[in-house]
Design a protein around this motif. Structure first.
Motif, PDB file in Angstrom:
ATOM      1  N   VAL A 149      19.260  10.848  22.009  1.00 34.55           N
ATOM      2  CA  VAL A 149      19.052  10.013  20.816  1.00 34.55           C
ATOM      3  C   VAL A 149      20.294   9.818  19.938  1.00 34.55           C
ATOM      4  O   VAL A 149      20.218   9.101  18.947  1.00 34.55           O
ATOM      5  N   ASP A 207      21.032   6.726  17.679  1.00 34.16           N
ATOM      6  CA  ASP A 207      19.904   5.811  17.852  1.00 34.16           C
ATOM      7  C   ASP A 207      18.773   6.241  16.917  1.00 34.16           C
ATOM      8  O   ASP A 207      18.346   7.386  16.948  1.00 34.16           O
ATOM      9  N   ARG A 254      15.599   5.086  16.716  1.00 39.71           N
ATOM     10  CA  ARG A 254      14.218   4.805  17.107  1.00 39.71           C
ATOM     11  C   ARG A 254      13.342   6.059  17.006  1.00 39.71           C
ATOM     12  O   ARG A 254      13.843   7.172  17.016  1.00 39.71           O
ATOM     13  N   TYR A 262      11.390   5.866  23.316  1.00 41.19           N
ATOM     14  CA  TYR A 262      12.326   6.133  24.400  1.00 41.19           C
ATOM     15  C   TYR A 262      11.600   6.117  25.735  1.00 41.19           C
ATOM     16  O   TYR A 262      10.521   6.689  25.873  1.00 41.19           O
TER      17      TYR A 262
END
Length: 135
Positions: free
Chosen positions: A119, A122, A124, A129
């Protein structure tokens, strides 16, 4: 080994700081006979209200950085942050929750949900994922 000693010293310092805050808040509450109003539900509600008041200072700002807030607003933000912390410490006190242990436990869970190698950089959520497997 050195890392665990440092972590232990940091934990000890944080525990000490939280213990001082808890005592300070307890004294303030006791002086006013407010314990009768400090149910977990009421404290959770008050915490949420104070968090919203904190957020209000950032509404419509571009980034909310200190220089964008300015000196006077930053003082107000500091005070709202203190209110949030006071209610959190009080809620933990009423529910007999060790906040340091709770954070340590949550970090273990977060590390499993968000492995750094997967991660990094990132933002999110974990379930976005491809590699994420539902428990």
């Amino acid at each position: 080994m050195a890392t665990s000693r440092v972590a232990s010293c940091v934990k000890s310092g944080v525990d000490s700081d939280l213990t001082r805050l808890r005592a300070l808040v307890r004294a303030f509450v006791d002086e006013r006979d407010w314990d009768q109003f400090h149910t977990p539900k009421n404290l959770a509600a008050a915490l949420t209200v104070e968090a919203a008041e904190l957020l209000e200072h950032f509404q419509w700002l571009q980034s909310g950085r200190a220089e964008e807030l300015g000196t006077d607003k930053l003082v107000e933000v500091r005070h709202e942050m203190a209110d949030v912390l006071v209610y959190l410490v009080r809620l933990a006190d009423k529910l007999d929750v060790d906040l340091v242990a709770a954070v340590e436990e949550k970090m273990v869970l977060n590390r499993a949900k968000y492995p750094a190698e997967l991660v990094r950089g990132d933002a999110r959520k974990y379930y976005e994922y491809k590699e994420y497997k539902k428990p």
